[in-house]
Write an enzyme that holds these catalytic residues in place. Structure first.
Site, short mmCIF file in Angstrom:
data_model
loop_
_atom_site.label_atom_id
_atom_site.label_comp_id
_atom_site.label_asym_id
_atom_site.label_seq_id
_atom_site.Cartn_x
_atom_site.Cartn_y
_atom_site.Cartn_z
N LYS A 178 4.78 61.36 -17.26
CA LYS A 178 4.08 62.53 -16.71
C LYS A 178 4.48 62.79 -15.27
CE LYS A 178 1.35 65.94 -16.03
NZ LYS A 178 -0.11 65.83 -15.91
N ALA A 179 4.65 61.73 -14.48
CA ALA A 179 5.07 61.90 -13.09
C ALA A 179 6.43 62.57 -13.02
CB ALA A 179 5.09 60.55 -12.38
#
Length: 299
Positions: A178-179
């Site tokens: 997600k980052a």
């Protein structure tokens, strides 16, 4: 598992959390409790969904067997999972499933996972690569990390919230992905703002320029979602500049840990930090264009 197999509590009912709650309510899931630091917001949603607005995270876990958390950042997450806190979710963690939907550092996801298991519960990260509309419609893109059995237990509920559901791996792995998703998205957004800002300075028609971008190698998802908003200065918030800074900061920290220099990611992070510094952190991430157009007075 049917909807009746879940008694759901939600901690954090901002734009995303509230619309996830509405989606589940529409599908006849039992929403039993909601909590938010904004007590009036919690009371309003509880009235809408015919559930209970409670005054502590601990009470949510007491009433529910499945708890979704949708909080803003690592600090908020540490607070609601504080081992020493009387109001902590950990007070009633045994036999509960906690589904953590915020974008957090991988290290904190792993920490929460361990704390919950120590108390006899299960923890799953379900990172969202989507926005408010998708939360309401149940078409989120969800990336999950944790034990496979926790994912299987949560899967029927998560399928009703998502159009795309992926199991990534152990705790912390989905948070890494997600980052990186948001790092690339934010860099694309900042690059688009520079392209349109330069186009405006050169006297080009920006509607024409956006169309050319869309038909060439300059095309991107953020052109579709943010391009017109940048041109029209319409920065109603779907994903805030403050969240963009937070998420790019997580990615930059991961890069530093890995011994990599990512100049584009670092520059993007600095742009979003500038928006926060000038008081525009709660505008949509498209507001990064306010830093790149010559006739806009935020330099």
């Amino acid at each position: 598992m049917a909807q009746s197999a879940f008694r759901i509590g939600i901690v954090g009912i901002g734009r995303m959390g509230a619309n996830m709650a509405r989606r589940l309510h529409d599908l006849h899931y039992a929403i039993v409790a909601v909590y938010d630091t904004d007590t009036e917001r919690a009371k309003a949603l509880a009235k809408e969904l015919a559930c209970t607005a409670v005054t502590t995270p601990a009470r949510v876990a007491e009433l529910a067997d499945t708890v979704l958390t949708v909080v803003s950042d690592d600090a908020a997450m540490r607070h609601i999972y504080s081992p020493a806190g009387a109001d902590s979710l950990l007070r009633h963690a045994a036999h509960r499933l906690f589904i953590n939907c915020a974008t957090l550092s991988p290290e904190l996801q792993q920490e929460v996972h361990a704390l919950v298991e120590q108390q006899g519960g299960r923890s799953l990260e379900a990172c969202m690569a989507s926005s408010i509309t998708q939360a309401r419609q149940g078409t989120l893109y969800l990336m999950c990390g944790g034990r496979p059995e926790a994912f299987e237990r949560a899967k029927p509920l998560l399928q009703d919230l998502s159009a795309h559901l992926r199991y990534i791996g152990p705790a912390g792995e989905a948070a890494k992905v997600k980052a990186l998703v948001n790092m690339v998205m934010n860099a694309n957004t900042a690059a688009l703002a520079e392209g349109l800002g330069l186009g405006a300075a050169l006297g080009l028609d920006l509607t024409m320029l956006r169309e050319v971008f869309s038909q060439t190698g300059a095309n991107s998802r953020v052109l579709e979602t943010d391009g017109e908003d940048m041109q029209q200065r319409a920065h109603d918030c779907y994903f805030s500049a403050a969240h963009a800074a937070k998420d790019s900061g997580i990615a930059c920290a991961l890069a530093k840990q890995a011994g990599l220099d990512l100049p584009l990611a670092n520059a993007t992070y600095k742009q979003y930090r500038r928006l926060i510094d000038i008081g525009k952190g709660e505008l949509d991430k498209s507001a990064v264009a306010e830093l790149t157009f010559k006739d806009r007075s935020n330099h």
